[in-house]
Design a protein around this motif. Sequence first.
Motif, PDB file in Angstrom:
ATOM      1  N   SER A  30       0.832  -1.202   0.000  1.00  0.00           N
ATOM      2  CA  SER A  30       0.000   0.000   0.000  1.00  0.00           C
ATOM      3  C   SER A  30       0.872   1.260   0.000  1.00  0.00           C
ATOM      4  O   SER A  30       0.533   2.253  -0.646  1.00  0.00           O
ATOM      5  CB  SER A  30      -0.963   0.000   1.180  1.00  0.00           C
ATOM      6  OG  SER A  30      -0.258  -0.057   2.392  1.00  0.00           O
ATOM      7  N   SER A  33       2.222   1.679  -3.594  1.00  0.00           N
ATOM      8  CA  SER A  33       1.145   2.120  -4.473  1.00  0.00           C
ATOM      9  C   SER A  33       0.845   3.594  -4.249  1.00  0.00           C
ATOM     10  O   SER A  33       0.680   4.366  -5.204  1.00  0.00           O
ATOM     11  CB  SER A  33      -0.114   1.284  -4.232  1.00  0.00           C
ATOM     12  OG  SER A  33      -1.148   1.698  -5.084  1.00  0.00           O
ATOM     13  N   GLU A  34       0.800   4.017  -2.991  1.00  0.00           N
ATOM     14  CA  GLU A  34       0.539   5.430  -2.682  1.00  0.00           C
ATOM     15  C   GLU A  34       1.665   6.315  -3.199  1.00  0.00           C
ATOM     16  O   GLU A  34       1.408   7.379  -3.764  1.00  0.00           O
ATOM     17  CB  GLU A  34       0.363   5.618  -1.179  1.00  0.00           C
ATOM     18  CG  GLU A  34       0.019   7.050  -0.816  1.00  0.00           C
ATOM     19  CD  GLU A  34      -0.220   7.246   0.675  1.00  0.00           C
ATOM     20  OE1 GLU A  34      -0.268   8.409   1.093  1.00  0.00           O
ATOM     21  OE2 GLU A  34      -0.364   6.241   1.401  1.00  0.00           O
TER      22      GLU A  34
END
Length: 168
Positions: A30, A33-34
């Motif tokens: 995550s 991805s961010e």
Amino acid sequence: MLERPAERYPLDLIPKAFPLWPEGLSHLSSEESEALWIRTHAADVRAVAAARAWLGVEGMSLGPWDVGTKPAHIGAEFAAARGRLKEYRHALFAAQFHRELRLDSRETLCALAIEAGLSADEFNAAPEEEAHRRAVEDDVALAARLGITAVPALVLDRRYLVVGARPP
């Protein structure tokens, strides 16, 4: 984008597949991805603003993030083999940038194929056809040989690489 210049000049437009994230971004954490979203989002927002101004298009958005586009590219090969590539590509672009639909959804892609005048039953079998998958893989290999790492990318006269959106 090149349809307008093709009306004025003798161009052979041969679209090729280049899935930026063929399987989506599920392989990223995550945090990764961010970070990728932050890095690319500012450029994407500027590109959408420029497209709105240049094309006079209202209601254009970036569409869903983290979409694996390989199935859409395989669908494009299927559509091309049946003479419906232009219609299918228009349906894809409208779905992504106006309707904010996920292009990694088999149901969405089938609905878009129907909009483009294709048979739903035949379209649903397309991912299983080796020729369509192989064509996408060949395009990806060609892009790697040419040094293409982003879209849009144009190869003009088999000699000049232009990366990024440009006015006609």
